[in-house]
Design a protein around this motif. Structure first.
Motif, PDB file in Angstrom:
ATOM      1  N   PRO A 191      66.407  42.891 -44.450  1.00  0.00           N
ATOM      2  CA  PRO A 191      65.632  44.138 -44.331  1.00  0.00           C
ATOM      3  C   PRO A 191      66.195  45.283 -45.163  1.00  0.00           C
ATOM      4  N   LEU A 192      67.360  45.077 -45.773  1.00  0.00           N
ATOM      5  CA  LEU A 192      67.954  46.157 -46.559  1.00  0.00           C
ATOM      6  C   LEU A 192      67.112  46.533 -47.777  1.00  0.00           C
ATOM      7  N   ARG A 193      66.231  45.630 -48.197  1.00  0.00           N
ATOM      8  CA  ARG A 193      65.400  45.937 -49.366  1.00  0.00           C
ATOM      9  C   ARG A 193      64.459  47.107 -49.104  1.00  0.00           C
ATOM     10  N   GLU A 194      64.220  47.410 -47.794  1.00  0.00           N
ATOM     11  CA  GLU A 194      63.349  48.534 -47.484  1.00  0.00           C
ATOM     12  C   GLU A 194      63.929  49.860 -47.962  1.00  0.00           C
ATOM     13  N   TYR A 195      65.261  49.910 -48.129  1.00  0.00           N
ATOM     14  CA  TYR A 195      65.906  51.150 -48.573  1.00  0.00           C
ATOM     15  C   TYR A 195      65.931  51.273 -50.095  1.00  0.00           C
ATOM     16  N   ILE A 196      65.461  50.227 -50.779  1.00  0.00           N
ATOM     17  CA  ILE A 196      65.415  50.281 -52.235  1.00  0.00           C
ATOM     18  C   ILE A 196      64.097  50.932 -52.647  1.00  0.00           C
ATOM     19  N   PRO A 197      64.119  51.916 -53.500  1.00  0.00           N
ATOM     20  CA  PRO A 197      62.870  52.564 -53.929  1.00  0.00           C
ATOM     21  C   PRO A 197      61.903  51.555 -54.551  1.00  0.00           C
ATOM     22  N   GLY A 198      60.657  51.632 -54.102  1.00  0.00           N
ATOM     23  CA  GLY A 198      59.638  50.733 -54.626  1.00  0.00           C
ATOM     24  C   GLY A 198      59.311  49.572 -53.730  1.00  0.00           C
ATOM     25  N   TYR A 199      60.110  49.347 -52.666  1.00  0.00           N
ATOM     26  CA  TYR A 199      59.873  48.258 -51.727  1.00  0.00           C
ATOM     27  C   TYR A 199      59.429  48.848 -50.399  1.00  0.00           C
ATOM     28  N   ALA A 200      58.235  48.405 -49.904  1.00  0.00           N
ATOM     29  CA  ALA A 200      57.727  48.866 -48.617  1.00  0.00           C
ATOM     30  C   ALA A 200      58.230  47.950 -47.507  1.00  0.00           C
ATOM     31  N   SER A 201      58.264  48.492 -46.274  1.00  0.00           N
ATOM     32  CA  SER A 201      58.743  47.705 -45.147  1.00  0.00           C
ATOM     33  C   SER A 201      57.703  46.669 -44.734  1.00  0.00           C
ATOM     34  N   THR A 202      58.172  45.588 -44.122  1.00  0.00           N
ATOM     35  CA  THR A 202      57.275  44.526 -43.660  1.00  0.00           C
ATOM     36  C   THR A 202      56.352  45.030 -42.564  1.00  0.00           C
ATOM     37  N   LYS A 203      56.904  45.838 -41.665  1.00  0.00           N
ATOM     38  CA  LYS A 203      56.092  46.379 -40.577  1.00  0.00           C
ATOM     39  C   LYS A 203      54.988  47.283 -41.120  1.00  0.00           C
ATOM     40  N   LEU A 204      55.331  48.061 -42.158  1.00  0.00           N
ATOM     41  CA  LEU A 204      54.335  48.940 -42.749  1.00  0.00           C
ATOM     42  C   LEU A 204      53.198  48.128 -43.380  1.00  0.00           C
ATOM     43  N   LYS A 205      53.559  47.028 -44.065  1.00  0.00           N
ATOM     44  CA  LYS A 205      52.526  46.175 -44.662  1.00  0.00           C
ATOM     45  C   LYS A 205      51.651  45.547 -43.580  1.00  0.00           C
ATOM     46  N   LYS A 206      52.283  45.090 -42.484  1.00  0.00           N
ATOM     47  CA  LYS A 206      51.535  44.474 -41.397  1.00  0.00           C
ATOM     48  C   LYS A 206      50.579  45.472 -40.772  1.00  0.00           C
ATOM     49  N   ALA A 209      49.386  48.159 -42.164  1.00  0.00           N
ATOM     50  CA  ALA A 209      48.334  48.492 -43.131  1.00  0.00           C
ATOM     51  C   ALA A 209      47.255  47.415 -43.168  1.00  0.00           C
ATOM     52  N   THR A 210      47.677  46.143 -43.080  1.00  0.00           N
ATOM     53  CA  THR A 210      46.701  45.051 -43.072  1.00  0.00           C
ATOM     54  C   THR A 210      45.830  45.096 -41.820  1.00  0.00           C
ATOM     55  N   GLU A 211      46.470  45.332 -40.651  1.00  0.00           N
ATOM     56  CA  GLU A 211      45.705  45.413 -39.410  1.00  0.00           C
ATOM     57  C   GLU A 211      44.729  46.584 -39.433  1.00  0.00           C
ATOM     58  N   LEU A 212      45.172  47.721 -39.968  1.00  0.00           N
ATOM     59  CA  LEU A 212      44.290  48.882 -40.050  1.00  0.00           C
ATOM     60  C   LEU A 212      43.113  48.622 -40.987  1.00  0.00           C
ATOM     61  N   ALA A 213      43.384  47.902 -42.094  1.00  0.00           N
ATOM     62  CA  ALA A 213      42.298  47.572 -43.018  1.00  0.00           C
ATOM     63  C   ALA A 213      41.263  46.675 -42.348  1.00  0.00           C
ATOM     64  N   LEU A 214      41.746  45.667 -41.575  1.00  0.00           N
ATOM     65  CA  LEU A 214      40.819  44.783 -40.876  1.00  0.00           C
ATOM     66  C   LEU A 214      40.030  45.537 -39.809  1.00  0.00           C
ATOM     67  N   LYS A 215      40.721  46.435 -39.073  1.00  0.00           N
ATOM     68  CA  LYS A 215      40.036  47.203 -38.044  1.00  0.00           C
ATOM     69  C   LYS A 215      39.000  48.140 -38.650  1.00  0.00           C
ATOM     70  N   SER A 216      39.361  48.767 -39.755  1.00  0.00           N
ATOM     71  CA  SER A 216      38.410  49.683 -40.400  1.00  0.00           C
ATOM     72  C   SER A 216      37.184  48.935 -40.900  1.00  0.00           C
ATOM     73  N   ASP A 217      37.399  47.707 -41.402  1.00  0.00           N
ATOM     74  CA  ASP A 217      36.263  46.911 -41.865  1.00  0.00           C
ATOM     75  C   ASP A 217      35.366  46.536 -40.686  1.00  0.00           C
TER      76      ASP A 217
END
Length: 289
Positions: free
Chosen positions: A65-80, A82-90
């Motif tokens: 999980p340390l890659r989340e602190y590297i600029p340019g890498y998003a967190s896994t939870k944030l991606k998850k 975002a995906t759930e919100l996209a499905l809900k919005s659809d």
């Protein structure tokens, strides 16, 4: 050839010549640490160190999980999320479109701004009259054989079983005199039944109440959605006894007769019957008198 060999020997000598790395105390010049090494040793150690740094960095980026602190890498939870919100919005967008279409259909039902289709009494389907030739009316050989077989079987049938022609029986909402009949030419998609004030108005079939509220033109209105594509509408009621979303049964009282709304001319029930989005004449299926 001798010059090339000489250069190789010089390079080899520089690479493998042992040197001494000494660390001294600046004040006393006392030797603290010393190390004997060659340029080849330095090159090998530097190469191995570079490979180790690359390996460790790649492992951290790929599997921790340390890659989340590297600029340019998003967190896994944030991606998850975002995906759930996209499905809900659809899903919400699709539900919104369905609700908008449903509301538009209800508006058309309330205003009567729809096309009129004639329905057959037995099948409740739009009747289409097409010319049939005499040749098509003549029975074929297979039809004649089938008729003979049926006639032979009927000789031994003493009784015939009565079967209903329709699967749906409509309960009369009220009993009274029809003062204004169904007339699609004048956009009167209903029958008006004269009643005494506070006469109970009943549901023609079981179903769900999709509208039960006041409208300026037609007063208190109740709209019920039934099975098989039926929608029944009851207008100008003095009061309603059901709410939107209620489940009603056949013959259940849903309102009391009155004369509410700007379009009302007296105590009566303005009753409409719709099938698959088209108005049909209720008097064909219901005996009001």
């Amino acid at each position: 050839m001798s010059e090339k060999r000489l250069k190789r020997k010089i390079i080899k000598k520089k690479l493998f010549t042992k040197n001494r790395l000494v660390i001294l105390n600046e004040d006393t010049f006392e030797e603290i640490f010393s190390l004997r090494l060659t340029l080849m040793n330095v090159f090998v150690v530097a190469t191995i160190g570079a490979f180790l740094i690359i390996f460790v960095t790649t492992y951290i980026i790929a599997f921790t999980p340390l890659r989340e602190y590297i600029p340019g890498y998003a967190s896994t939870k944030l991606k998850k999320d975002a995906t759930e919100l996209a499905l809900k919005s659809d899903s919400l967008n699709q539900a919104l479109k369905k609700n908008e279409a449903y509301i538009e259909s209800i508006k058309k039902v309330l205003t009567g701004d729809l096309e009129y289709a004639k329905f057959n009494k037995d099948s409740i389907l739009a009747s289409v009259s097409e010319p049939i030739s005499e040749e098509e009316l003549k029975p074929t050989k297979s039809d004649l054989k089938f008729r003979e077989a049926v006639d032979r079987e009927d000789k031994y049938n003493l009784f015939e079983k009565a079967k209903p022609k329709v699967n749906t029986v409509l309960f009369p909402p009220v009993k009274g005199i029809i003062t204004d009949k169904f007339n699609p030419k004048d956009k009167h998609y209903a029958v008006d039944i004269a009643l005494a004030k506070n006469t109970p108005i009943k549901s023609i079939l079981s179903g769900r109440v999709i509208f039960a509220d006041w409208t300026p033109n037609t007063g208190n209105v109740v709209i019920i959605r039934h099975n098989s594509g039926f929608i029944s509408i009851y207008k100008h009621a003095a009061s309603v006894t059901v709410s939107q979303g209620d489940i009603v049964r056949t013959g259940e009282v849903i309102a009391l007769a009155g004369s509410t709304g700007q379009e009302s001319t007296g105590v009566h029930l303005h009753f409409e019957l719709w099938k698959d989005g088209y108005p049909i004449d209720p008097s064909i299926f219901i005996e009001f008198e």
